[in-house]
Design a protein around this motif. Structure first.
Motif, mmCIF file in Angstrom:
data_model
loop_
_atom_site.group_PDB
_atom_site.id
_atom_site.type_symbol
_atom_site.label_atom_id
_atom_site.label_comp_id
_atom_site.label_asym_id
_atom_site.label_seq_id
_atom_site.Cartn_x
_atom_site.Cartn_y
_atom_site.Cartn_z
ATOM 1 N N THR A 15 -7.220 4.525 -7.914
ATOM 2 C CA THR A 15 -7.984 4.249 -6.696
ATOM 3 C C THR A 15 -9.043 5.308 -6.429
ATOM 4 O OG1 THR A 15 -6.408 5.447 -5.283
ATOM 5 C CG2 THR A 15 -6.012 3.077 -5.647
ATOM 6 N N SER A 17 -8.604 7.904 -4.651
ATOM 7 C CA SER A 17 -8.502 8.330 -3.256
ATOM 8 C C SER A 17 -7.044 8.410 -2.842
ATOM 9 C CB SER A 17 -9.239 7.328 -2.360
ATOM 10 O OG SER A 17 -8.864 7.453 -1.012
ATOM 11 N N THR A 19 -6.112 8.310 0.242
ATOM 12 C CA THR A 19 -5.975 7.325 1.320
ATOM 13 C C THR A 19 -5.671 5.938 0.757
ATOM 14 O OG1 THR A 19 -7.509 8.540 2.731
ATOM 15 C CG2 THR A 19 -7.131 6.232 3.274
ATOM 16 N N ARG A 20 -6.475 5.491 -0.215
ATOM 17 C CA ARG A 20 -6.250 4.162 -0.788
ATOM 18 C C ARG A 20 -4.957 4.118 -1.582
ATOM 19 N NH1 ARG A 20 -11.902 4.526 -1.584
ATOM 20 N NH2 ARG A 20 -11.640 5.079 -3.784
ATOM 21 N N GLU A 23 -2.083 3.592 0.740
ATOM 22 C CA GLU A 23 -2.012 2.200 1.173
ATOM 23 C C GLU A 23 -1.412 1.324 0.082
ATOM 24 O OE1 GLU A 23 -6.048 1.380 2.066
ATOM 25 O OE2 GLU A 23 -6.037 2.418 4.013
ATOM 26 N N THR A 24 -1.778 1.591 -1.154
ATOM 27 C CA THR A 24 -1.247 0.822 -2.276
ATOM 28 C C THR A 24 0.255 0.989 -2.407
ATOM 29 O OG1 THR A 24 -3.323 0.972 -3.511
ATOM 30 C CG2 THR A 24 -1.320 0.557 -4.787
ATOM 31 N N GLN A 29 0.242 9.559 3.739
ATOM 32 C CA GLN A 29 -0.550 10.478 2.931
ATOM 33 C C GLN A 29 0.110 11.838 2.697
ATOM 34 O OE1 GLN A 29 -4.816 10.707 3.745
ATOM 35 N NE2 GLN A 29 -4.729 8.721 4.776
#
Length: 312
Positions: A15, A17, A19-20, A23-24, A29
């Protein structure tokens, strides 16, 4: 290092990131950053460079990524082997995603094979195009799927199966371009009936035509192969399809085809299962049966135009 650390590393690498990636993985975090920090501490090196653009792999990270994927695959395979050796039959329900254009070739033989090898297993089959199948897989709506023109992902374990040769297909009243393979340059002036944008075969054609600096003459678009065939039977234009889809109709004279020569003009298919959750023995049993079935169909010549590219 442990499985959680490797999953965190792969998610961030794919990703770019934290952050992403969080989410995945459905992980906060701070917890994800802690997993990465523990892995870097254990290896004694940094795996990412923190830049304004995001997380870029260092040389050490680039060396680790393929080994991390392979390690997770081996762990999952070991779990499956251990469960398979345990007493008791494979039971449960498995949701399988298949391409609509391939389902007729695969679905019934697969159910027949599973009735023999795992009679207590219930298979639910859903068909769609590759992008939708991938969405269903990542959301957990299906346990595994056959995807075309796939890319490696931290979320999915992708195992290649076969490549299919593509061909130019026309109706009986249209010009016959012969059986010698032709290149994209011959397609430029032909009226083409193609899949809609951003879908498997269309992406292959668009990327190849852009690379060669040519523009295809598209007169109609549809995401349904059956609609394409109806237009072909009416001699409205040409389509680009895997040979196997039109082999029977070509043999009877209803349609005619010409192979495409460029190696880039191939459709590659593989089995994908989620790496973000523990896969059941039932899912792996279906994946193994699917692998064996497609290989047999190709080796026996029943899947016309396909070449096996999976593991021997």
């Amino acid at each position: 290092m442990d499985i959680k650390q490797l999953r965190a590393f792969l998610a961030i690498a794919d990703t770019g990131s934290i952050t992403r990636a969080s989410e995945t993985l459905h992980l906060v975090q701070p917890a994800l950053s802690r997993q990465l920090r523990m892995l870097e501490d254990e290896l004694g090196t940094t795996l990412f460079e923190r830049t304004p653009r995001g997380m870029d792999l260092t040389d050490a990270g680039a060396r680790l990524i393929d080994r991390a994927r392979r390690a997770l695959r081996e762990i999952d395979g070991a779990r499956t082997d251990i469960l398979a050796a345990s007493p008791g039959a494979v039971r449960g329900t498995v949701e399988l995603g298949l391409l609509t254009s391939q389902s007729e070739m695969i679905a019934a033989p697969l159910v027949a094979a599973l009735r023999t090898s795992h009679p207590d297993l219930l298979l639910r089959i859903f068909t769609s195009y590759s992008d939708r199948l991938r969405e269903w897989l990542e959301s957990g709506d299906v346990g595994l799927a056959m995807l075309t023109d796939y890319k490696q992902s931290s979320q999915l374990d992708m195992q290649p199966l076969f490549a299919e040769q593509l061909c130019l297909v026309g109706g009986p009243a249209l010009e016959d371009h012969g059986r010698e393979p032709i290149g994209l340059q011959r397609l430029v002036s032909l009226p083409l009936i193609l899949p809609t944008f951003y879908r498997g075969l269309r992406l292959i054609l668009d990327h190849a035509s852009e690379a060669q600096g040519v523009k295809l003459n598209v007169i109609a678009e549809t995401n349904d192969t059956r609609v394409q065939k109806e237009m072909l039977h009416l001699n409205l234009g040409y389509a680009v399809l895997p040979i196997n889809i039109v082999a029977a109709e070509a043999a009877s004279g209803q349609l005619k085809f010409t192979p495409l020569a460029n190696e880039e003009l191939q459709r590659r298919t593989g089995i994908a299962v989620s790496m973000m959750r523990r896969n059941s023995l039932a899912v792996r049993a279906v994946a193994n049966e699917l692998n064996a079935l497609t290989r047999t169909l190709i080796q026996e010549g029943r899947w016309v135009g396909a070449t096996w590219i999976g593991e021997d």
